[in-house]
Design an enzyme around this catalytic site. Structure first.
Site, PDB file in Angstrom:
ATOM      1  N   GLU A  13       0.813  -1.225   0.000  1.00  0.00           N
ATOM      2  CA  GLU A  13       0.000   0.000   0.000  1.00  0.00           C
ATOM      3  C   GLU A  13       0.845   1.272   0.000  1.00  0.00           C
ATOM      4  OE1 GLU A  13      -2.504  -0.541   3.432  1.00  0.00           O
ATOM      5  OE2 GLU A  13      -3.767  -2.002   2.440  1.00  0.00           O
ATOM      6  N   GLU A  68      -4.953  -8.879   1.096  1.00  0.00           N
ATOM      7  CA  GLU A  68      -5.579  -8.566   2.387  1.00  0.00           C
ATOM      8  C   GLU A  68      -7.071  -8.404   2.180  1.00  0.00           C
ATOM      9  OE1 GLU A  68      -4.081  -5.192   4.624  1.00  0.00           O
ATOM     10  OE2 GLU A  68      -2.012  -5.741   4.146  1.00  0.00           O
TER      11      GLU A  68
HETATM   12  O1  IFM Z   1      -3.670  -3.209   9.438  1.00  0.00           O
HETATM   13  C1  IFM Z   1      -3.715  -2.705   8.143  1.00  0.00           C
HETATM   14  C2  IFM Z   1      -2.531  -3.186   7.330  1.00  0.00           C
HETATM   15  O2  IFM Z   1      -1.329  -2.850   7.935  1.00  0.00           O
HETATM   16  C3  IFM Z   1      -2.554  -2.583   5.951  1.00  0.00           C
HETATM   17  N1  IFM Z   1      -3.822  -2.765   5.310  1.00  0.00           N
HETATM   18  C4  IFM Z   1      -5.017  -2.451   6.079  1.00  0.00           C
HETATM   19  C5  IFM Z   1      -4.972  -3.129   7.427  1.00  0.00           C
HETATM   20  C6  IFM Z   1      -6.245  -2.808   8.234  1.00  0.00           C
HETATM   21  O3  IFM Z   1      -6.356  -1.451   8.450  1.00  0.00           O
END
Ligand code: IFM
Length: 439
Positions: free
Chosen positions: A167, A350
């Protein structure tokens, strides 16, 4: 009801974590501080001034955590490497830090769990930052390349799935424009430089990877928010297009075409912001895979008095504990969009939810997480059936952990962590997932 057998046989089912959020051992075995160590120790930055010095103590408990993964039936694990653990000053190797990841990888392989490494999940070496070589400095990309090459050399014989950055939007814009993440700056120009150098560093790491890990696959992980206009008014539609360029396009277009989105570039330049273009063409190096982190959508409305002309509107859908709308359809739309754009295998790197988890006796009844996952699994399957080359699904997260500025107040794990004792307690969702994986 869908089952595992609806997905391809070699599909990867895993959980995802990141080093700073779970490892702890902040000052052990020669680890240097990261910008997050310093930021979280700055009063007023994190919920109740919490920090991740101990976090879930995964550094000492990784074997127990791998056992839990095995018990659930997961066949893959996405984790990140702490750059200052393996290179305390950002440059020189620390054997003990390297050893930790080596042991972790070996243990995963012993348990037939495929390791999937992310090189950068926001914990930049503070030593480099202190010397003025942070992401706003062009040399950061060279240091990152050297760090990446050292990890490819060390683990590339056993780890075949890699991503450079997690990200980049968060690292650049939350870290340098909104000031909510480390290093906590609030300067749009800096954020633009940071984004640029992160993209350069990605490209340089890719070059090193091709030299060192000939049979591996590499890509990047993007925060794939689905941006939609808050209404069908012309102004909101226009605002949403611009927001999409700022959140998604600013990274997707350079990765695909080696240039920034035109409208936003012009808008920034009209405000006196310099948009660099040196080396940008190299960002569009061919990748083998693309990582999609999907959680929610954002509704955007026009806001003439806002710096970029748009603002976030409150959506009508049910929300998670983070206040994020639950919108499974967005996962399908996102997978379709990214596959059409890149035409390379995708991984959901994710997806998950923060629920109001409460422990009763030895159980955590997180129906809300089961419901969320079921609906998103269905969308992943729909995308697969619709022709998307989706290779894996990583739930965020294995364990409850340090949720950045929210500290420990938000729980994303399928395994509950009692922060007083560090005991791990699989939630109902972990038990449900185990059944799903058996099905
Ligand atoms: O915890 C975060 C992660 O570090 C990066 N993506 C989103 C998750 C939830 O907010």
């Amino acid at each position: 009801m869908i089952s595992r057998s609806d997905f391809p046989k070699d599909f990867l089912w895993g959980t995802a974590t990141s080093a700073y959020q779970i490892e702890g051992a902040a000052n052990e075995d020669g680890k240097g501080p990261s910008i997050w160590d310093v930021f979280s120790h700055t009063p007023g930055k994190i919920y109740m001034n919490q920090n991740a010095d101990i976090a879930t103590d995964h550094y000492h408990r990784y074997e127990e955590d791998i056992k839990i993964m095995k018990e659930i039936g997961l066949n893959a694990y996405r984790f990140s490497i702490s750059w200052p653990r393996v290179m305390p000053d950002g440059r020189k190797k620390n054997e003990k830090g390297m050893n930790f990841y080596e042991k972790l990888v070996d243990k995963l392989l012993e348990n037939e769990i495929t390791p999937f490494i992310t090189l950068y999940h926001w914990d930049y070496p503070y030593a480099l930052y202190e010397r003025g070589i942070d992401w706003t400095h062009p040399d950061s990309a060279f240091y990152f390349r050297d760090y990446a090459a050292a990890m490819f050399e060390r683990l590339g014989d056993r780890v075949k799935l890699w991503t450079t950055h997690n990200e980049p939007w968060c690292a650049a814009f939350l870290g340098y424009y909104f000031g909510e993440h480390a290093p906590g700056h609030k300067d749009l120009q800096e954020a633009i430089y940071a984004a640029h150098n992160i993209l350069r560093s990605h490209a340089l790491a890719l070059e090193a990877f091709r030299e060192i890990v000939k049979d591996g696959k590499i890509g990047i992980v993007h925060m794939a928010i689905k941006v939609e206009p808050a209404s069908d008014k012309e102004g909101d539609i226009r605002a949403a297009e611009l927001a999409d360029q700022a959140i998604n396009g600013w990274f997707l277009q350079p990765l695909k075409e080696g240039k920034y989105p035109e409208d936003l570039r012009r808008l920034l330049e009209s405000k006196g912001i310099k948009v660099p273009d040196e080396d940008l063409d190299i960002a569009a190096k061919p990748m083998d895979l693309f990582g999609v982190n999907y959680y929610t959508r954002l509704l955007i409305k026009s806001c003439p008095e806002c710096e970029l002309g748009y603002d976030i509107a409150r959506g009508p859908l049910p929300k998670t504990e983070m206040g994020w709308e639950i919108y499974p359809q967005g996962l399908y739309d996102t997978l379709k969009r990214y596959y059409e754009l890149f035409e390379i295998p995708l991984y959901i790197t994710e997806n998950g939810i923060a629920c109001k988890d409460e422990i009763e006796g030895d159980a955590v009844n997180d129906e809300c997480r089961i419901d969320y996952l079921k609906k998103h699994f269905e969308m992943a399957l729909k995308a697969l059936k619709g022709g998307v080359d989706l290779k894996g699904y990583f739930i965020w997260s294995l364990l409850d952990n340090f949720e950045w500025t929210h500290g420990y107040s938000k729980r994303f794990g399928i395994v509950y962590v009692d922060y007083k004792t560090l005991r791990r307690i699989p939630k109902k969702s972990a038990i449900w997932l185990k059944e799903f994986l058996k099905s």
